[in-house]
Write a protein that holds these residues in place. Structure first.
Motif, PDB file in Angstrom:
ATOM      1  N   ILE A 129      54.380  22.327  18.519  1.00 18.32           N
ATOM      2  CA  ILE A 129      55.580  23.802  19.145  1.00 18.32           C
ATOM      3  C   ILE A 129      55.558  24.745  19.204  1.00 18.32           C
ATOM      4  O   ILE A 129      55.839  25.270  19.764  1.00 18.32           O
ATOM      5  CB  ILE A 129      56.490  23.004  17.732  1.00 18.32           C
ATOM      6  N   PHE A 130      54.605  24.941  18.502  1.00 23.42           N
ATOM      7  CA  PHE A 130      54.559  26.477  18.454  1.00 23.42           C
ATOM      8  C   PHE A 130      54.179  26.784  19.663  1.00 23.42           C
ATOM      9  O   PHE A 130      54.050  27.863  20.983  1.00 23.42           O
ATOM     10  CB  PHE A 130      53.454  27.364  17.502  1.00 23.42           C
ATOM     11  N   MET A 131      52.603  26.882  20.222  1.00 24.61           N
ATOM     12  CA  MET A 131      52.470  26.120  21.656  1.00 24.61           C
ATOM     13  C   MET A 131      52.974  25.616  22.863  1.00 24.61           C
ATOM     14  O   MET A 131      53.173  26.581  23.869  1.00 24.61           O
ATOM     15  CB  MET A 131      50.785  24.691  21.885  1.00 24.61           C
ATOM     16  N   THR A 160      52.357  33.276  20.243  1.00 24.56           N
ATOM     17  CA  THR A 160      52.995  32.136  19.839  1.00 24.56           C
ATOM     18  C   THR A 160      52.164  30.994  19.730  1.00 24.56           C
ATOM     19  O   THR A 160      51.268  30.089  19.175  1.00 24.56           O
ATOM     20  CB  THR A 160      54.192  31.953  19.560  1.00 24.56           C
ATOM     21  N   ILE A 161      51.596  31.266  21.233  1.00 25.09           N
ATOM     22  CA  ILE A 161      50.363  30.546  21.231  1.00 25.09           C
ATOM     23  C   ILE A 161      49.064  31.091  20.781  1.00 25.09           C
ATOM     24  O   ILE A 161      48.226  29.835  20.298  1.00 25.09           O
ATOM     25  CB  ILE A 161      49.677  30.745  23.375  1.00 25.09           C
ATOM     26  N   LEU A 162      48.868  32.020  20.166  1.00 26.87           N
ATOM     27  CA  LEU A 162      47.671  32.472  19.497  1.00 26.87           C
ATOM     28  C   LEU A 162      47.787  31.343  17.880  1.00 26.87           C
ATOM     29  O   LEU A 162      46.830  30.896  17.321  1.00 26.87           O
ATOM     30  CB  LEU A 162      47.315  33.470  19.681  1.00 26.87           C
ATOM     31  N   LEU A 163      48.994  31.795  17.991  1.00 28.43           N
ATOM     32  CA  LEU A 163      49.181  30.798  16.402  1.00 28.43           C
ATOM     33  C   LEU A 163      48.909  29.871  16.216  1.00 28.43           C
ATOM     34  O   LEU A 163      48.217  29.805  14.912  1.00 28.43           O
ATOM     35  CB  LEU A 163      50.434  31.654  15.567  1.00 28.43           C
ATOM     36  N   SER A 164      49.233  28.876  16.926  1.00 32.69           N
ATOM     37  CA  SER A 164      48.870  27.525  17.656  1.00 32.69           C
ATOM     38  C   SER A 164      48.079  27.652  17.487  1.00 32.69           C
ATOM     39  O   SER A 164      46.843  26.402  16.983  1.00 32.69           O
ATOM     40  CB  SER A 164      49.567  26.678  18.765  1.00 32.69           C
ATOM     41  N   VAL A 165      47.004  28.240  18.014  1.00 29.10           N
ATOM     42  CA  VAL A 165      45.518  27.405  18.452  1.00 29.10           C
ATOM     43  C   VAL A 165      44.367  28.357  16.990  1.00 29.10           C
ATOM     44  O   VAL A 165      43.776  27.312  16.553  1.00 29.10           O
ATOM     45  CB  VAL A 165      44.839  28.675  19.396  1.00 29.10           C
ATOM     46  N   GLY A 166      45.386  29.386  16.123  1.00 25.03           N
ATOM     47  CA  GLY A 166      45.124  29.290  15.320  1.00 25.03           C
ATOM     48  C   GLY A 166      44.475  28.131  13.792  1.00 25.03           C
ATOM     49  O   GLY A 166      43.958  27.598  13.218  1.00 25.03           O
ATOM     50  N   ILE A 167      46.010  27.694  13.927  1.00 26.79           N
ATOM     51  CA  ILE A 167      46.413  26.736  12.986  1.00 26.79           C
ATOM     52  C   ILE A 167      45.466  25.185  13.563  1.00 26.79           C
ATOM     53  O   ILE A 167      44.806  24.764  12.813  1.00 26.79           O
ATOM     54  CB  ILE A 167      48.226  26.066  13.234  1.00 26.79           C
ATOM     55  N   LEU A 168      44.816  25.009  14.774  1.00 23.74           N
ATOM     56  CA  LEU A 168      44.249  23.933  15.132  1.00 23.74           C
ATOM     57  C   LEU A 168      43.141  24.550  14.601  1.00 23.74           C
ATOM     58  O   LEU A 168      42.323  23.678  14.593  1.00 23.74           O
ATOM     59  CB  LEU A 168      44.234  23.640  16.546  1.00 23.74           C
TER      60      LEU A 168
END
Length: 224
Positions: A129-131, A160-168
Motif C-alpha cells: 500500500i505504501f509503495m 513513502t516508497i523508501l519506507l515500503s522498501v525498508g519494511i521489506l
C-alpha cells in the motif's frame, strides 16, 4: 458597493449559508465539549506513545483485535440468516451470506493459529500500500506541472516508497513493529489534533459565542 469578505459571509447564496451554519455548529460543539475532547486527546496521545514504546505488543494486540472482528463478523453473518424472514431474502442470497460467515470464521481460526504468517501477510500488505501511494504521488507530480507544492509531494512519494522498501528489507523483524508504529503514530497525531481543538474551544469567550449566535440568525434568515 463591495461586500466585505468574511469566513462566515454567505453572499446571499444558500449553499454558503448552510456551510456557515455547519461551521458555527461545529464551533459550538467544540466549545461545549472541550473537556471531553481534551480527555480523549490525552488518552490518544498516551496510548500512541505506549504503542511506540512497545510496538511489538501493540502489533500483537492489533492482530488479536483484527482476528476477533473477523470471527464475530462471521458468526453474525452465519447466524443472521436464521433470524431473518425467509421471504425477505432469496435462497441463493441466504446461502451466500451463510457461506461468507463460515469463511470468515475459518479465516479467523487460521489467523489465530498462525500468528507469524498473519503478521507477515499484513506487513506485506502495508508495504505494498505504501509503495502504491508513493508511486501515485510521484506520478502525479510528473503529470501535473502546475500542482501546488509539487516538490514536496514528489519528496513525500519518494520517502513513502523508501519506507515500503525498508519494511521489506528488514523482514521478518519489521513484521513485529510496523503495525504498532503506524498505530502509535496515528494515535499521537489524532490526540495532538484533539488537544489543540480542546484548547481552542476553551479559549472562546462568551463574546465569541454571542457573535456566533448573531451570525447564525443571519444565516438562517438567508436560508429561509
Amino acid at each position: 458597493m463591495t461586500t466585505e469578505s468574511t469566513p462566515l459571509h454567505s453572499n446571499g447564496e444558500s449553499e454558503d449559508a448552510a456551510y456557515s451554519l455547519l461551521y458555527l455548529d461545529t464551533i459550538d460543539e467544540i466549545q461545549e465539549n472541550w473537556k471531553w475532547i481534551l480527555t480523549v486527546g490525552i488518552l490518544n496521545l498516551f496510548t500512541g506513545l505506549a504503542c511506540l514504546i512497545c510496538p511489538w505488543l501493540a502489533t500483537q494486540v492489533s492482530e488479536l483485535m483484527l482476528v476477533g472482528v473477523i470471527f464475530f463478523s462471521g458468526v453474525l453473518n452465519a447466524t443472521a440468516v436464521c433470524f431473518r424472514n425467509s421471504e425477505s431474502l432469496s435462497t441463493v442470497y441466504r446461502n451466500h451470506i451463510f457461506l461468507l460467515g463460515i469463511g470468515q470464521i475459518v479465516l479467523a481460526v487460521i489467523m489465530f493459529n498462525h500468528p507469524n504468517t498473519t503478521l507477515t501477510i499484513l506487513t506485506l500488505m502495508v508495504a505494498i500500500i505504501f509503495m502504491g501511494i508513493g508511486s501515485l504521488q510521484m506520478a502525479a507530480t510528473r503529470e501535473q506541472h502546475n500542482l501546488a507544492a509539487r516538490g514536496l509531494l514528489f519528496l513525500s512519494g519518494g520517502l513513502t516508497i523508501l519506507l515500503s522498501v525498508g519494511i521489506l528489507i528488514f523482514m521478518p523483524i519489521s513484521r513485529w513493529i510496523t503495525i504498532g508504529v503506524l498505530i502509535g503514530t496515528n494515535l499521537i497525531n489524532l490526540g495532538s489534533t484533539r488537544i489543540i481543538l480542546a484548547f481552542y474551544g476553551r479559549s472562546l469567550s462568551k463574546d465569541d459565542r454571542a457573535t456566533n449566535e448573531q451570525w447564525r440568525y443571519y444565516m438562517e434568515a438567508n436560508l429561509s
